[in-house]
Design a protein around this motif. Sequence first.
Motif, short mmCIF file in Angstrom:
data_model
loop_
_atom_site.label_atom_id
_atom_site.label_comp_id
_atom_site.label_asym_id
_atom_site.label_seq_id
_atom_site.Cartn_x
_atom_site.Cartn_y
_atom_site.Cartn_z
N GLU A 50 -3.36 -7.96 15.30
CA GLU A 50 -3.01 -8.81 14.14
C GLU A 50 -3.67 -8.19 12.85
OE1 GLU A 50 -3.89 -13.02 14.52
OE2 GLU A 50 -4.40 -12.58 16.73
N ILE A 51 -4.77 -7.51 13.12
CA ILE A 51 -5.45 -6.72 11.55
C ILE A 51 -4.48 -5.69 10.97
CG2 ILE A 51 -7.35 -5.48 10.96
CD1 ILE A 51 -9.09 -6.54 13.53
N LYS A 52 -4.25 -6.11 9.65
CA LYS A 52 -3.45 -5.05 9.13
C LYS A 52 -4.40 -4.14 8.26
CE LYS A 52 0.29 -6.51 7.42
NZ LYS A 52 1.45 -7.07 6.62
N GLY A 53 -5.40 -4.28 8.06
CA GLY A 53 -6.22 -3.14 7.33
C GLY A 53 -7.50 -3.57 6.98
N ILE A 54 -8.26 -2.77 6.18
CA ILE A 54 -9.55 -3.28 5.59
C ILE A 54 -9.59 -3.60 4.00
CG2 ILE A 54 -10.84 -2.13 7.46
CD1 ILE A 54 -11.28 0.34 5.47
N ILE A 55 -10.63 -4.41 3.65
CA ILE A 55 -10.69 -4.65 2.14
C ILE A 55 -12.25 -4.96 2.04
CG2 ILE A 55 -10.61 -7.45 2.65
CD1 ILE A 55 -9.15 -7.60 0.04
N GLY A 56 -12.36 -4.51 0.67
CA GLY A 56 -13.70 -4.48 0.19
C GLY A 56 -13.72 -4.57 -1.25
N ILE A 57 -14.74 -5.23 -2.08
CA ILE A 57 -14.80 -5.66 -3.32
C ILE A 57 -16.01 -4.77 -3.87
CG2 ILE A 57 -14.92 -7.26 -5.20
CD1 ILE A 57 -13.78 -9.33 -3.30
N THR A 58 -15.83 -3.96 -4.77
CA THR A 58 -16.91 -3.16 -5.14
C THR A 58 -16.78 -2.70 -6.72
OG1 THR A 58 -18.15 -1.05 -4.88
CG2 THR A 58 -15.79 -0.95 -4.77
N TYR A 63 -10.69 -4.53 -6.02
CA TYR A 63 -10.54 -4.37 -4.47
C TYR A 63 -10.32 -3.10 -3.87
CZ TYR A 63 -8.93 -9.54 -4.59
OH TYR A 63 -9.02 -10.85 -4.57
N LEU A 64 -10.97 -2.74 -2.69
CA LEU A 64 -10.67 -1.54 -1.86
C LEU A 64 -9.79 -1.97 -0.88
CD1 LEU A 64 -13.87 0.37 -2.12
CD2 LEU A 64 -12.25 0.62 -3.80
N LEU A 65 -8.53 -1.33 -0.74
CA LEU A 65 -7.84 -1.51 0.39
C LEU A 65 -7.45 -0.36 1.30
CD1 LEU A 65 -5.88 -4.08 -1.51
CD2 LEU A 65 -6.65 -4.70 0.57
N MET A 66 -7.42 -0.42 2.44
CA MET A 66 -6.89 0.63 3.34
C MET A 66 -6.23 0.15 4.53
SD MET A 66 -8.78 3.60 5.41
CE MET A 66 -10.07 3.94 4.13
N SER A 67 -5.13 0.63 4.86
CA SER A 67 -4.31 0.03 5.88
C SER A 67 -4.93 0.60 7.16
CB SER A 67 -3.03 0.36 6.07
OG SER A 67 -2.71 1.84 6.19
N LYS A 68 -4.70 -0.25 8.33
CA LYS A 68 -5.23 0.24 9.71
C LYS A 68 -4.84 1.52 10.17
CE LYS A 68 -3.90 -2.14 13.13
NZ LYS A 68 -3.59 -2.97 14.46
N LEU A 86 0.88 -1.17 -0.03
CA LEU A 86 -0.15 0.04 -0.19
C LEU A 86 0.86 1.23 -0.03
CD1 LEU A 86 -2.73 -1.22 2.44
CD2 LEU A 86 -2.70 -1.36 -0.04
N SER A 87 0.25 2.19 -0.35
CA SER A 87 0.97 3.56 -0.58
C SER A 87 1.66 4.20 0.85
CB SER A 87 0.39 4.56 -1.20
OG SER A 87 -0.89 4.93 -0.30
N ASP A 88 1.21 3.63 1.88
CA ASP A 88 1.68 4.12 3.48
C ASP A 88 2.77 3.24 3.40
OD1 ASP A 88 0.42 1.81 4.28
OD2 ASP A 88 -0.76 3.22 5.63
N GLY A 89 3.15 2.14 2.84
CA GLY A 89 4.31 1.18 2.93
C GLY A 89 3.91 -0.08 3.64
N THR A 90 2.45 -0.27 3.96
CA THR A 90 2.00 -1.35 4.51
C THR A 90 1.70 -2.44 3.55
OG1 THR A 90 0.68 0.14 6.17
CG2 THR A 90 -0.08 -2.33 5.83
N PRO A 91 2.50 -3.82 3.88
CA PRO A 91 2.35 -5.06 2.91
C PRO A 91 1.12 -5.57 3.29
CG PRO A 91 4.10 -5.22 4.72
CD PRO A 91 3.49 -3.77 4.85
N ILE A 92 0.50 -5.96 2.36
CA ILE A 92 -0.59 -6.90 2.47
C ILE A 92 -0.10 -8.17 1.60
CG2 ILE A 92 -3.21 -7.44 2.08
CD1 ILE A 92 -2.68 -5.04 4.07
N VAL A 151 -10.05 -6.95 7.72
CA VAL A 151 -11.62 -6.91 8.05
C VAL A 151 -12.26 -6.47 6.73
CG1 VAL A 151 -13.40 -5.36 9.12
CG2 VAL A 151 -11.23 -5.82 10.41
N LYS A 152 -13.11 -7.45 6.53
CA LYS A 152 -13.81 -7.32 5.01
C LYS A 152 -15.08 -6.47 5.29
CE LYS A 152 -15.07 -9.80 1.12
NZ LYS A 152 -15.33 -11.02 0.29
N ILE A 153 -15.17 -5.37 4.49
CA ILE A 153 -16.61 -4.64 4.52
C ILE A 153 -17.44 -4.97 3.42
CG2 ILE A 153 -15.27 -2.90 5.82
CD1 ILE A 153 -14.90 -1.06 3.16
N HIS A 154 -18.71 -4.88 4.05
CA HIS A 154 -19.79 -5.15 2.98
C HIS A 154 -20.67 -4.02 3.11
CE1 HIS A 154 -19.20 -9.51 1.96
NE2 HIS A 154 -18.42 -9.27 3.25
#
Length: 183
Positions: A108-116, A169-174, A46-52, A59-62
Motif C-alpha cells: 500500500e505504501i506509495k512513497g516517502i514524504i518529508g517536510i524541510t 515537501y520532499l517526495l520520493m516514490s517507493k 512524480l517524475s517517474d509517473g507515480t501519482p500521489i 512513510v513520513k520521514i523526520h
Amino acid sequence: MRSCILSFWSILDPIYYYCSRLTYLPCKNNILRVRLTRYKGKNILLSDGTPINRNDLLVKIHLHNVKLLKELKDIKSELRRGKRIYQLVQRSLPDLETFIMNHYHANEIKGIIGITMLNKGCSRLGFEVVTISHPIYKWFKWMAFLPIELLSRQSTTNTTTLLEHKPSYLLMSKSTLSKLYRQ
C-alpha cells in the motif's frame, strides 16, 4: 547557551518521540525516524509517473534533530555542515528502503514524504521538492522549524537568509527509493 538548550531538548525528545508515534529504523547509525501517514495535500504526479493522491499511504520521514545537532556542533563551515547532513541522509536511505519493503503495508505504501527547509541537494538524493501550497500550513511549519534553524546556525547575526528559507515537501516514490537504495 546553545549546549544548554540542546541538553534540555535531549530531555524533551523522548516525549516528542512518544507523542508523534515515530519509529526508529533498525540500524543504529540512522539519522531518520519514521511513521506511516496519509497524504492530505494536493494531488501530485512524480517524475517517474507515480501519482500521489489524497489519502495515499506514505512513510513520513523526520530527521532526528537532536542527534543531528550533536553531530554538527563542532563543524564550523556551513558548506561542510551541509555535506555532512547530505551524507547522513544518504547513508540512512538504504535502511529506509529495507524498512518499507519489509513492512506489512509494503504493497500500500506509495512513497516517502518529508517536510524541510533544507532542500539543497535533495534532488541529488532522489527527492522531488514540492512547494507547500497552503499558506497557513506553510507558516506553521516555518515557525516549527525556526528553533531548529536557529540552533543549527553558527552565526545568529544573518537573519535575512532565515526569512528566505521556506518549508517544502520532499517526495520520493517507493520505486525510485528501491532503484536508488536497494541493498
